[in-house]
Design an enzyme around this catalytic site. Structure first.
Site, short mmCIF file in Angstrom:
data_model
loop_
_atom_site.label_atom_id
_atom_site.label_comp_id
_atom_site.label_asym_id
_atom_site.label_seq_id
_atom_site.Cartn_x
_atom_site.Cartn_y
_atom_site.Cartn_z
N VAL A 1 46.63 38.26 33.11
CA VAL A 1 47.25 39.25 33.99
C VAL A 1 46.21 39.75 34.99
O VAL A 1 45.01 39.58 34.81
CB VAL A 1 47.84 40.44 33.20
N THR B 1 42.84 37.50 38.01
CA THR B 1 43.37 37.67 36.66
C THR B 1 42.25 37.73 35.63
O THR B 1 41.12 37.30 35.88
CB THR B 1 44.34 36.52 36.29
N ASP B 2 42.58 38.27 34.46
CA ASP B 2 41.59 38.38 33.38
C ASP B 2 41.89 37.32 32.31
O ASP B 2 42.77 36.47 32.49
CB ASP B 2 41.58 39.79 32.80
N MET B 3 41.19 37.39 31.21
CA MET B 3 41.36 36.39 30.14
C MET B 3 42.73 36.47 29.48
O MET B 3 43.14 35.56 28.77
CB MET B 3 40.25 36.54 29.10
#
Length: 141
Positions: free
Chosen positions: A18, A13-15
């Site tokens: 998602v 996931t990213d910041m």
């Protein structure tokens, strides 16, 4: 079609919480490798015989986000096969409700390790062709 279940890892996931877009291509690869395995084509055996299959086209269309801990279904379907190339389509679904998260396509061309395009030898092609034909005719789930 080959189906695999997996779970979204935190590292994917990213910041924004998602799944980062690049991970979908990794999931496509997992599906493609499993398709080949089920067709009786071992990647190490193929590489030991001096054959590889680099991607020459890759696409992904994102429909909705996947998030940490979501269980996903990776669907890989070979849609074209010749002695020179293979084309796969993919669907990534949420296992909870089978809603579509993303879909994509990759094209691989068979080459020798030196990068020269080649025809896949019969010993490997026959395994793929038989599996592909059975799968295309609906002989598999």
């Amino acid at each position: 079609m080959v189906k695999l279940k997996d779970r979204v890892r935190f590292v994917e996931t990213d910041m924004m919480g998602v799944v980062h877009h690049a991970n979908y291509f990794r999931w496509f690869e997992m599906g493609r490798v499993e398709y080949l395995r089920q067709a009786g084509v071992d990647l190490l055996e193929l590489m030991e015989a001096d054959y590889i299959f680099p991607i020459t086209d890759a696409r992904c269309s994102y429909k909705k986000p996947a998030r940490f801990a979501d269980e996903i279904i990776i669907c890989a379907d070979m849609i074209e096969l010749s002695r020179v190339k293979m084309v796969f389509s993919y669907k990534i679904k949420n296992a909870k409700d089978e809603s579509l998260i993303a879909e994509g396509l990759t094209q691989n061309v068979f080459t020798k390790k030196d990068g020269s395009v080649t025809r896949l030898p019969k010993e490997f092609f026959q395994r793929l062709r038989i599996f592909f034909e059975i799968d295309t005719k609906g002989g598999r789930a």
